[in-house]
Design an enzyme around this catalytic site. Sequence first.
Site, PDB file in Angstrom:
ATOM      1  N   SER A 102      66.428  81.558  59.537  1.00 55.26           N
ATOM      2  CA  SER A 102      65.844  81.572  60.877  1.00 55.26           C
ATOM      3  C   SER A 102      65.082  82.869  61.168  1.00 55.26           C
ATOM      4  CB  SER A 102      66.931  81.356  61.927  1.00 55.26           C
ATOM      5  OG  SER A 102      67.963  82.290  61.749  1.00 55.26           O
ATOM      6  N   ASP A 325      72.293  87.159  71.633  1.00 57.01           N
ATOM      7  CA  ASP A 325      71.702  87.126  70.302  1.00 57.01           C
ATOM      8  C   ASP A 325      70.991  88.444  69.996  1.00 57.01           C
ATOM      9  OD1 ASP A 325      70.380  86.654  67.942  1.00 57.01           O
ATOM     10  OD2 ASP A 325      69.254  84.904  68.637  1.00 57.01           O
ATOM     11  N   HIS A 328      68.188  87.600  66.051  1.00 55.85           N
ATOM     12  CA  HIS A 328      66.783  87.170  66.026  1.00 55.85           C
ATOM     13  C   HIS A 328      65.950  88.068  66.940  1.00 55.85           C
ATOM     14  CE1 HIS A 328      69.237  83.640  64.889  1.00 55.85           C
ATOM     15  NE2 HIS A 328      68.332  83.603  63.938  1.00 55.85           N
TER      16      HIS A 328
END
Length: 350
Positions: A102, A325, A328
């Site tokens: 990702s 998060d 990312h």
Amino acid sequence: MGTMIGVMLLLVVFVMPLAWGVGARCDLYNGSWVEDESYPLYDSRSCPFGRKEFDCLRYGRPDTKYLKFRWEPAGTCNLPRFDGVKLMRTLRGKKVMFVGDSLTLNQYISFLCLLHAAVPNATLSSSSDNRSLSAVTFEDYNLTVMYYKSHYLVDIVKENIGRVLKLDSVQIGGSIWLTADVLVFNTWRWWLSTGSRQEWDYMQDGDRTVKDMNRTVAFSRALATWANWVDSSINSSTTRVFFQGISPDHYRGTEWGEKGSTCEGETDPSSPSAYHGGPIPQVAIVKQQLSKMSKPVYLFDISYLSQLRKDAHPSKYNGVKFRVDCTHWCVGGLPDTWNLLLYAALVHSI
Ligand SMILES: *[C@@H]1O[C@H](CO)[C@@H](O)[C@H](O)[C@H]1NC(C)=O
Ligand SMILES: *[C@@H]1O[C@H](CO)[C@@H](O)[C@H](O)[C@H]1NC(C)=O
Ligand SMILES: *[C@@H]1O[C@H](CO)[C@@H](O)[C@H](O)[C@H]1NC(C)=O
Ligand SMILES: *[C@@H]1O[C@H](CO)[C@@H](O)[C@H](O)[C@H]1NC(C)=O
Ligand SMILES: *[C@@H]1O[C@H](CO)[C@@H](O)[C@H](O)[C@H]1NC(C)=O
Ligand SMILES: *[C@@H]1O[C@H](CO)[C@@H](O)[C@H](O)[C@H]1NC(C)=O
């Protein structure tokens, strides 16, 4: 005298650009972040490829300063300004494939947004034939940009004993990767996964099958398998190969002098002198592997410049996770700089 001048001209014309490109004075990956009012490079709200994982503005991120930083390499070199049309001309008729997890998806989405901002009215077609491959074609340039999802690069095969991670095989992905003219690879993060996020039951290397092993060792075995594949399968005169490097996370505030905190609420990058995280050990493994290869692979050594960006993660401003998060990155944001480096390598050969 005439010869002397001739020789000096030759030096200036041929040797200088080389020195400028690869010499020690031009390390693109050491430097600092400076505010730049001309940033961001595009408005992410008009990017049709936005993903809820990375679309921080849409999911309520209130501060926008994180969009306004430009990476400034130390020493004499500058990152060239991004010119999307020039990039598309360079890549006309080609296929660019991002292969990885990702964090690769992060870079792929940013790449699409950057290109789209350059030609907002371009004719697009997109496809997603199955779960691992998606593609967008900019028809006017016959340029196809693809994302091939592969957490480990090496194969996972269902066998009687369960799912086996084959440290010595990249057959499944390999045949698909060969269709691209530009390949950008990445792997690391998933090697740490355990429990329900672990996508395999056994690891196999040659005739040895084990329930688990040191994950860094397994990672370097897989990387060697991938490197062998590149060396034996890639034609360097038609295909360019890049490695994305290792993307850092920001869950340990001690790395930037704030004990107990994460990326949550961070709105500024760290200055080089305030960052104490040190190099990521796996980067040395990647560098060592690449140095042993017979085919040229360009490493985007993005770890350090990304380590300084505790402010550039989605944190709680994303549409998928309830947790914070700090792995990312917001798009627009830091991955745009990763793509500036890709641009510099593809268009300006630095
Ligand atoms: C960047 O360059 C400075 C000055 O040469 C050096 O002290 C520092 O260690 C370098 N940092 C990295 C991450 O390479
Ligand atoms: C577009 O590029 C592909 C290769 O990626 C090539 O096979 C095809 O002929 C090109 N199409 C046109 C219309 O130029
Ligand atoms: C794109 O199309 C819109 C509406 O048709 C137009 O207003 C705009 O000027 C176009 N932009 C470019 C860069 O051609
Ligand atoms: C996924 O797409 C690739 C490329 O088009 C193809 O080779 C592969 O067989 C497909 N996999 C499945 C499960 O459909
Ligand atoms: C795994 O191997 C690496 C590299 O050899 C080593 O540095 C590390 O300490 C090992 N980790 C564990 C948990 O044994
Ligand atoms: C690599 O590609 C070039 C250009 O298409 C071609 O001339 C050459 O034969 C290829 N080399 C191999 C080993 O296939």
